[in-house]
Design a protein around this motif. Structure first.
Motif, mmCIF file in Angstrom:
data_model
loop_
_atom_site.group_PDB
_atom_site.id
_atom_site.type_symbol
_atom_site.label_atom_id
_atom_site.label_comp_id
_atom_site.label_asym_id
_atom_site.label_seq_id
_atom_site.Cartn_x
_atom_site.Cartn_y
_atom_site.Cartn_z
ATOM 1 N N TRP A 1 2.482 1.502 -3.542
ATOM 2 C CA TRP A 1 1.433 1.908 -4.318
ATOM 3 C C TRP A 1 0.885 3.573 -4.201
ATOM 4 C CZ3 TRP A 1 -0.612 1.324 -8.824
ATOM 5 C CH2 TRP A 1 -1.955 1.888 -9.020
ATOM 6 N N HIS A 2 0.943 3.863 -3.063
ATOM 7 C CA HIS A 2 0.478 5.218 -2.684
ATOM 8 C C HIS A 2 1.827 6.345 -3.070
ATOM 9 C CE1 HIS A 2 -1.205 8.610 -0.438
ATOM 10 N NE2 HIS A 2 -0.416 8.985 0.009
ATOM 11 N N SER A 3 2.946 6.048 -2.837
ATOM 12 C CA SER A 3 4.141 6.800 -3.265
ATOM 13 C C SER A 3 4.168 6.979 -4.690
ATOM 14 C CB SER A 3 5.447 6.300 -2.873
ATOM 15 O OG SER A 3 5.154 6.069 -1.251
ATOM 16 N N ARG B 1 1.725 6.567 -6.882
ATOM 17 C CA ARG B 1 0.492 7.514 -7.261
ATOM 18 C C ARG B 1 0.914 8.860 -7.144
ATOM 19 N NH1 ARG B 1 -5.116 5.716 -4.541
ATOM 20 N NH2 ARG B 1 -5.705 7.691 -5.900
ATOM 21 N N GLN C 1 0.984 -1.186 -0.143
ATOM 22 C CA GLN C 1 -0.064 0.054 -0.042
ATOM 23 C C GLN C 1 0.882 1.160 0.079
ATOM 24 O OE1 GLN C 1 -2.355 -0.361 3.231
ATOM 25 N NE2 GLN C 1 -4.114 -1.632 2.368
ATOM 26 N N THR C 2 2.032 1.198 0.818
ATOM 27 C CA THR C 2 2.925 2.457 0.796
ATOM 28 C C THR C 2 3.542 2.805 -0.624
ATOM 29 O OG1 THR C 2 3.220 2.122 3.171
ATOM 30 C CG2 THR C 2 4.718 3.463 1.977
#
Length: 325
Positions: free
Chosen positions: A280-282, A284, A277-278
């Protein structure tokens, strides 16, 4: 970053592409020679500084001196070689006699440039990232910006003025760097321990020279070969295009400095879902910033280059290629 681009704007609008190209070429040649003379000492010093436990922090001062003393002979020899070769390089490699004296000046400056690289590494080794960044970027950019502004009022405008200013800014930066180190040295505590021998320092540093050399070659090859096949004016145009295309990468680097420690910490816990998740968030966030930047650059390359002067608009194709690449 703002000061660096401010200095570039002053040089481009008041001294022109040729002056930027002259300075860029001198920096590239000096960087290629300097990485050989340093023998990987910056990376070795960073490693040794980082490995010293806090119980022996007082030894950092002596280690700093040992590395600096070991750096001096190679950097002086490299500087002398550049001084002696400056005329030959200007006439037979770059086919431009006006490059001779700036290269001669950078040969004299080479030991000071080497000391700056050592300080950047050693501040990083003692985890003083703010000092390391200041010596690498902030302080020289500040001096360059201030001195360029003063030069516009006090000195005649010619191609070599930015070269002299850059040289003086490096000298001032190293002086401030020594002051910062002496200020920090007073805080070192603990008990002294044995220093690594010169043989051990060389054994650790020499293999790292290969890695450092690859980065130095990648950073300087473009300007060096442009200097062989084109004139300094085209190098200056390329440099401005490169700086504009580099803006998104600066933001990526800032985001990476925040997310990388966090990712490493999560990886250590073994929480794969949170790690995913981290990351993927970075990704994005970086994509959300990169796509609009790319669109603006591709749509308005001449406008962006025109901020730095009319003569830079011809590098629009170069700017698009660097941004897409």
């Amino acid at each position: 970053m703002v000061l660096s681009y401010g200095s570039l704007w002053i040089m481009s609008n008041f001294y022109g592409a040729e002056a930027i190209g002259l300075l860029t070429l001198c920096i590239s040649v000096a960087s290629l020679i300097m990485f050989v003379s340093l023998l990987g000492f910056p990376h070795g010093s960073l490693r040794h500084m980082a490995q010293l436990p806090s119980a022996h922090a007082v030894t950092r001062g002596a280690l700093f001196c040992r590395y600096m003393i070991m750096m001096i002979p190679g950097s002086v020899v490299a500087g002398v070689v550049l001084v002696l070769a400056s005329r030959w390089l200007s006439e037979f490699v770059f086919s431009d006699p006006k490059i001779a004296f700036p290269l001669f000046l950078f040969g004299i400056l080479l030991p000071i440039l080497s000391a700056q690289q050592m300080m950047i590494a050693m501040f990083g080794g003692i985890k003083k990232i703010a000092y390391s960044t200041a010596v690498q970027n902030l302080i020289p950019s500040l001096f360059n910006f201030a001195l360029l502004g003063a030069a516009l009022l006090l000195l005649p405008r010619n191609l070599t003025t930015p070269v002299y200013i850059h040289a003086f800014a490096v000298v001032c930066t190293v002086m401030v760097g020594f002051w910062l180190w002496n200020r920090e040295k007073r805080r070192f505590g603990g008990q002294p321990t044995l220093l690594p021998s010169c043989q051990e320092i060389l054994r650790i540093s020499m293999p790292m020279m290969i890695t450092a050399g690859m980065f130095a070659i990648l950073a300087a090859t473009d300007s060096f070969f442009l200097g062989i096949f084109h004139d300094t004016r085209e190098i200056g145009q390329y440099q401005v295009a490169f700086k504009i295309a580099f803006v998104p990468r600066l933001v990526f680097a800032a985001l990476a400095s925040i997310t990388t420690p966090k990712i490493a910490e999560i990886h250590k816990t073994g929480d794969k879902e949170r790690l995913k998740q981290t990351v993927w968030h970075s990704t994005r966030i970086m994509t959300a910033f990169a796509v609009p930047c790319l669109v603006v650059i591709v749509a308005f390359p001449e406008f962006l280059l025109g901020i730095f002067g009319e003569e830079f608009k011809s590098a629009a194709g170069v700017l698009i290629a660097l941004s897409v690449g």
